[in-house]
Design a protein around this motif. Structure first.
Motif, mmCIF file in Angstrom:
data_model
loop_
_atom_site.group_PDB
_atom_site.id
_atom_site.type_symbol
_atom_site.label_atom_id
_atom_site.label_comp_id
_atom_site.label_asym_id
_atom_site.label_seq_id
_atom_site.Cartn_x
_atom_site.Cartn_y
_atom_site.Cartn_z
ATOM 1 N N VAL A 9 1.095 -1.319 0.345
ATOM 2 C CA VAL A 9 0.146 -0.226 0.346
ATOM 3 C C VAL A 9 0.963 1.108 -0.091
ATOM 4 O O VAL A 9 1.929 1.305 0.785
ATOM 5 N N VAL A 10 1.169 1.792 -1.386
ATOM 6 C CA VAL A 10 1.329 3.437 -0.792
ATOM 7 C C VAL A 10 0.257 4.398 -0.189
ATOM 8 O O VAL A 10 -0.777 4.486 -0.870
ATOM 9 N N VAL A 11 0.551 5.053 0.831
ATOM 10 C CA VAL A 11 -0.729 5.986 1.001
ATOM 11 C C VAL A 11 0.163 7.657 1.082
ATOM 12 O O VAL A 11 1.626 8.026 1.326
ATOM 13 N N VAL A 12 -0.549 8.625 -0.265
ATOM 14 C CA VAL A 12 0.211 10.227 0.185
ATOM 15 C C VAL A 12 -0.656 10.735 0.217
ATOM 16 O O VAL A 12 -1.556 10.665 0.919
ATOM 17 N N SER A 14 0.350 12.374 5.661
ATOM 18 C CA SER A 14 0.620 11.937 6.063
ATOM 19 C C SER A 14 -0.328 12.548 7.238
ATOM 20 O O SER A 14 -0.079 13.104 8.165
ATOM 21 N N GLY A 15 -1.494 13.438 6.959
ATOM 22 C CA GLY A 15 -2.490 13.877 7.850
ATOM 23 C C GLY A 15 -3.084 12.326 8.797
ATOM 24 O O GLY A 15 -2.549 12.072 8.668
ATOM 25 N N ALA A 16 -4.385 13.296 9.143
ATOM 26 C CA ALA A 16 -4.948 11.843 10.046
ATOM 27 C C ALA A 16 -5.251 11.172 9.221
ATOM 28 O O ALA A 16 -5.615 9.641 9.000
ATOM 29 N N ALA A 17 -5.793 10.910 7.896
ATOM 30 C CA ALA A 17 -6.519 10.158 7.389
ATOM 31 C C ALA A 17 -5.515 9.624 6.792
ATOM 32 O O ALA A 17 -5.769 7.749 6.609
ATOM 33 N N GLY A 18 -4.262 9.603 5.952
ATOM 34 C CA GLY A 18 -3.313 9.244 5.695
ATOM 35 C C GLY A 18 -2.788 8.207 6.662
ATOM 36 O O GLY A 18 -2.235 7.551 6.258
ATOM 37 N N VAL A 260 -3.906 4.843 -1.602
ATOM 38 C CA VAL A 260 -4.586 5.575 -0.678
ATOM 39 C C VAL A 260 -4.617 7.153 -0.570
ATOM 40 O O VAL A 260 -3.231 7.907 -0.252
ATOM 41 N N LEU A 261 -5.084 8.348 -1.679
ATOM 42 C CA LEU A 261 -4.966 9.542 -2.113
ATOM 43 C C LEU A 261 -5.585 10.086 -0.409
ATOM 44 O O LEU A 261 -6.893 9.762 0.112
ATOM 45 N N ALA A 262 -4.636 10.702 0.814
ATOM 46 C CA ALA A 262 -4.509 11.563 1.403
ATOM 47 C C ALA A 262 -4.233 12.732 1.969
ATOM 48 O O ALA A 262 -3.940 13.257 2.543
ATOM 49 N N ALA A 263 -3.712 13.520 0.588
ATOM 50 C CA ALA A 263 -3.014 14.436 0.434
ATOM 51 C C ALA A 263 -3.586 15.865 0.589
ATOM 52 O O ALA A 263 -2.829 17.255 0.150
ATOM 53 N N GLY A 264 -4.968 15.849 1.310
ATOM 54 C CA GLY A 264 -5.562 16.885 2.099
ATOM 55 C C GLY A 264 -5.992 17.693 0.089
ATOM 56 O O GLY A 264 -6.209 17.143 -1.219
ATOM 57 N N TYR A 524 -8.189 4.955 -3.549
ATOM 58 C CA TYR A 524 -8.512 4.912 -2.135
ATOM 59 C C TYR A 524 -9.157 7.141 -2.391
ATOM 60 O O TYR A 524 -7.518 7.111 -2.304
ATOM 61 N N ALA A 525 -9.809 7.067 -1.530
ATOM 62 C CA ALA A 525 -9.817 8.488 -1.070
ATOM 63 C C ALA A 525 -10.059 8.993 0.247
ATOM 64 O O ALA A 525 -11.123 8.253 0.100
ATOM 65 N N ALA A 526 -9.158 9.771 0.767
ATOM 66 C CA ALA A 526 -10.140 9.626 2.222
ATOM 67 C C ALA A 526 -9.500 11.396 2.857
ATOM 68 O O ALA A 526 -8.281 11.844 1.953
ATOM 69 N N GLY A 527 -9.924 11.949 3.519
ATOM 70 C CA GLY A 527 -9.536 13.450 4.414
ATOM 71 C C GLY A 527 -9.866 14.270 3.253
ATOM 72 O O GLY A 527 -10.760 14.159 2.552
ATOM 73 N N ASN A 528 -9.494 15.719 2.668
ATOM 74 C CA ASN A 528 -10.103 16.414 2.217
ATOM 75 C C ASN A 528 -9.775 15.961 0.992
ATOM 76 O O ASN A 528 -9.882 17.593 -0.154
ATOM 77 N N ASN A 529 -8.850 15.127 -0.030
ATOM 78 C CA ASN A 529 -8.946 14.247 -0.656
ATOM 79 C C ASN A 529 -9.969 14.326 -1.222
ATOM 80 O O ASN A 529 -9.717 14.289 -2.378
ATOM 81 N N SER A 530 -10.863 13.739 -0.368
ATOM 82 C CA SER A 530 -12.505 13.036 -1.263
ATOM 83 C C SER A 530 -13.466 13.891 -0.388
ATOM 84 O O SER A 530 -13.072 15.026 0.093
ATOM 85 N N GLY A 531 -14.342 13.917 -0.849
ATOM 86 C CA GLY A 531 -15.625 15.076 -1.264
ATOM 87 C C GLY A 531 -15.754 14.905 0.619
ATOM 88 O O GLY A 531 -15.109 13.633 0.945
ATOM 89 N N SER A 532 -16.370 15.818 1.578
ATOM 90 C CA SER A 532 -16.831 15.298 2.983
ATOM 91 C C SER A 532 -19.063 14.590 2.497
ATOM 92 O O SER A 532 -18.890 14.586 1.257
#
Length: 588
Positions: A9-12, A14-18, A260-264, A524-532
Motif C-alpha cells: 500500500v502507498v499512502v499519499v 501524512s495527515g490524520a486520514a493517511g 490511498v490519496l490523503a494529501a489534503g 482510494y481517497a480520504a480526508g480533504n482529498n475526497s468530498g465530505s
C-alpha cells in the motif's frame, strides 16, 4: 512495467486520514509507505485543534445512537449527499475510535456542543481528542513533525492544550496560574531546550498526530518526506502504483494492493479556487500550512478519469492578516474563529450592516460572508468593530489584548492598515469607509441588545455553542456587551478556510469512482482529498478530522480484505474476526 520498489500500500499524505490508513493497513499485515511532499509529517491535522467528531463514540456510557446522529445530520443537510457514504461514516466512526484505542492511541470525550445546538438530537459529547502527548516519545522524529502555528502558542513558544486555551483566552479566574505553570514547565525542560525552541508538550492536533505516529513508527512504517506525488499509474484498468519526485529525482513505486490519496484539499491553488468557489477568496487567507495543499493528488486522479464532488465548498474560517514579527515583508494569517463573537463587538459588511450571528460556528460565519457577498457585493472582507473594553480583554488574531500588547506596542505601520482606531464611532466609520449613519445605528442596536440580553436580528448568545465562547461575567447575555467605551477599533476579516470540503468522489468503501459511479480498482481517497460525506455542512467540532480518520480506516480495511481474496460485503467496511486478531496481536 518495471518499478523501482514495491509495497502493498502507498499512502499519499501524512495527515490524520493517511496516518490512520497506514496504521490500520500495517496492523492488518500489509507493507506500507507514506509519501509526503513536505519536509515534515503530520499534515494540516498536526496544526489543527485535533478534535474528531465521532457521534455515538461510546467512550463514556451515554444514550447517543446511530438513529439520533442521523436525525441530527438529516435536519441540517443543505443538499443531496451519498447516503451510503454518510451512513458508513456514522457506522464506522465508532469502530475507528475503538480501533485507535486498541492500537495505543488514547482518546477522550470533549464536552463541545454540536455546532447547531438547536437542531433535533444535538449533543455535547460527540467530539473526541487526545490529551497532551510528550513529543520526545517520537525520538529523532520529534523535530520532524509539523509544528503548530503561533496562534496556538503564546509568544510563539508555549504549547497550550484545550483547557489552557480556554482558561487564558477567556481570562478565567485561574488564568495567570495556568500561564505561569505553562511557562515554568517549558523553561525547566532543560534537555529539550538544548534541542531547540519547540515545546516537548504536543497538545491539540499535535497530540493526536503524535500519538498516531508513535504507533505508525513502532510498526516500522516508513514515512518518506520531501516526496511529492506526480502521477497515479494505471495498468490494465487498475491502479498499480505511483510516480513520485524528490529533489528532482523521479521514480515509481508499485502498490500491489492499493493507493490511498490523503494529501489534503486544493485551498492553496488559486486557479482551482477561482474555478470552483462561488466567492474565491485568496490563497493567503487560508489558515492551513502555506502553499502545501495545492490539489496535486486531486489533479493526478482526475487525469485518469476520477470524478469529483462538492467542489464549491470549503471548511470556512474567518481570518485576519498580521505582520510576521520574525521576518520583514511577510504577513501571517490568523484565525478569528472565536474573536468575532466576543462581547462588546459587532461584525458588519462594508455597508455597515450586520449579516450573521457573530458567535456562530466559524464555518457558518464563512457561509454567511459568502451569501452576503453574493447579495450585496459588500463583504469579503467584512469589519469587526469593537471598543476599549473588548480590546483590553480579548485577542483579535495577531492583535493581543491591551493587557499584553497596549496600543503603544502595536507597530506604527499596523495602524490604519491592519487595525484602525478612532475616538468615536463616527471617526472610525470615516476611516474604514463605512456609512457613518449605518454604523452608528448598528452599534446603537447592539448596545440595546446588550441591555436586554436578546438579539432579535440573529439570536446571538441564545444557544450553548454561542455561550461557550462568551464572557460569563457579562449579563444578561454572555455574548452581548455594550460597545460604548472609547477608543474604538476595527479590523478587516477575510474569508479564510481550514481546507476544502470538495474533492475526489469516493464511495462508502473510500474507493474513488469515475463519472459513471464505478470504482477505479486500487484507488482510494480520504480526508480533504475526497468530498465530505456531509456535503456543505460542518456538524460539529472535528467534522473534518473525524471523517478523515474514519475513511482512512475504511480504506485500509477494504484493501486488506481484497488482498486476502475476500472482498467486503456491499456497504460494509468492517474487518473480520481474523483481522481483528491480527490487530490485537500486533498492538499487544
Amino acid at each position: 512495467m518495471s518499478y523501482s520498489e514495491s509495497v502493498d500500500v502507498v499512502v499519499v499524505g501524512s495527515g490524520a486520514a493517511g496516518a490512520v490508513a497506514a496504521l490500520r493497513a500495517a496492523d492488518l499485515g500489509l507493507s506500507v509507505v507514506i509519501v509526503e511532499k513536505a519536509p515534515k509529517f503530520g499534515g494540516t491535522s498536526a496544526t489543527s485543534g485535533g478534535v474528531m467528531w465521532i457521534p455515538n463514540n461510546q467512550l463514556t456510557q451515554n444514550d447517543d445512537s446511530r438513529e439520533k446522529t442521523l436525525t441530527y445530520i438529516d435536519s441540517l443537510l443543505r443538499g443531496p449527499v451519498q447516503r451510503d457514504r454518510l451512513e458508513a461514516f456514522v457506522d464506522q466512526g465508532p469502530e475507528m475510535a475503538r480501533y485507535l484505542q486498541t492500537a495505543g492511541v488514547p482518546l477522550m470525550q470533549a464536552q463541545w456542543p454540536d455546532y447547531f445546538a438547536a437542531a433535533p438530537e444535538a449533543r455535547a459529547d460527540r467530539s473526541v481528542l487526545c490529551d497532551t502527548f510528550d513529543g520526545r516519545e517520537l525520538g529523532d522524529n520529534f523535530v520532524l513533525m509539523r509544528e503548530q502555528f503561533n496562534r496556538f502558542k503564546p509568544f510563539g513558544r508555549y504549547a497550550m492544550d484545550i483547557g489552557q486555551f480556554f482558561s487564558i483566552s477567556t481570562r478565567a479566574p485561574d488564568w495567570i496560574k495556568v500561564f505561569v505553570k505553562m511557562v515554568f514547565t517549558y523553561w525547566t525542560d532543560f534537555s529539550t531546550r538544548l534541542i531547540g525552541k519547540r515545546d516537548r508538550r504536543f497538545p491539540q492536533g499535535a497530540a493526536l498526530m503524535g500519538n498516531i505516529f508513535k504507533q505508525v513508527f513502532d510498526r516500522g512504517v516508513e514515512v518518506r518526506l520531501d516526496t511529492a506525488l506526480t502521477d497515479v499509474i494505471v495498468e490494465d484498468g487498475e491502479v498499480r502504483g505511483v510516480n513520485v519526485s524528490s529533489f528532482g529525482r523521479s521514480y515509481d513505486i508499485e502498490a500491489k494492493h492499493g493507493v490511498v490519496l490523503a494529501a489534503g484539499g486544493f485551498e492553496w491553488n488559486q486557479e482551482l479556487r477561482d474555478k470552483y468557489f462561488p466567492v474565491p477568496g485568496l490563497t493567503r487567507d487560508s489558515s492551513t500550512p502555506q502553499n502545501v495543499n495545492r490539489g496535486e493528488a486531486l489533479l493526478a486522479a482526475t487525469k485518469i478519469g476520477a470524478d469529483t464532488e462538492n467542489m464549491d465548498a470549503g471548511w470556512w474560517m474567518p481570518t485576519m492578516q498580521w505582520p510576521m514579527a520574525s521576518a520583514a515583508n511577510f504577513d501571517e494569517t490568523w484565525q478569528t474563529a472565536f474573536d468575532v463573537g466576543r462581547p462588546s463587538s459587532v461584525c458588519v459588511n462594508r455597508n455597515g450592516d450586520r449579516f450573521v450571528d457573530e458567535a456562530c460556528s466559524y464555518d457558518e460565519f464563512g457561509i454567511a460572508m459568502i451569501e452576503d457577498q453574493k447579495k450585496t457585493g459588500a463583504n469579503t472582507p467584512c469589519w469587526l468593530v469593537f471598543d476599549a473594553t473588548f480590546r483590553k480583554k480579548w485577542t483579535v488574531g495577531g492583535l493581543m489584548p491591551s493587557l499584553i500588547m497596549p496600543d503603544w506596542r502595536v507597530p506604527k505601520d499596523c495602524w490604519d492598515h491592519y487595525v484602525f482606531k478612532a475616538d468615536s464611532i463616527e471617526s472610525l466609520a470615516y476611516k474604514i469607509k463605512v456609512p457613518v449613519d449605518k454604523l452608528k445605528k448598528t452599534v446603537a442596536n447592539m448596545n440595546d441588545y446588550a441591555r436586554t440580553g436578546e438579539d432579535p436580528e440573529f439570536g446571538r448568545g441564545s444557544n450553548p455553542y454561542d455561550q461557550m465562547f462568551g464572557d460569563p461575567t457579562v449579563t444578561p447575555n454572555p455574548c452581548l456587551g455594550p460597545i460604548n467605551k472609547a477608543p474604538y477599533y476595527a479590523v478587516p476579516i477575510y474569508l479564510g478556510d481550514l481546507g476544502t470540503k470538495g474533492g475526489l468522489k469516493a464511495n462508502a468503501k473510500a474507493q474513488v469512482v469515475d463519472s459513471t459511479g464505478q470504482a477505479i480498482p486500487g484507488l482510494y481517497a480520504a480526508g480533504n482529498n475526497s468530498g465530505s460525506p456531509f456535503g456543505n455542512l460542518y456538524p460539529g467540532a472535528g467534522g473534518t478530522i473525524g471523517p478523515a480518520a474514519t475513511f482512512g480506516f475504511i480504506a485500509a480495511n477494504d484493501i486488506a480484505q481484497r488482498a486476502k481474496g475476500s472482498p467486503v460485503a456491499e456497504g460494509s467496511a468492517t474487518a473480520d474476526a481474523a483481522e481483528a486478531d491480527v490487530s490485537t496481536e500486533k498492538t499487544a
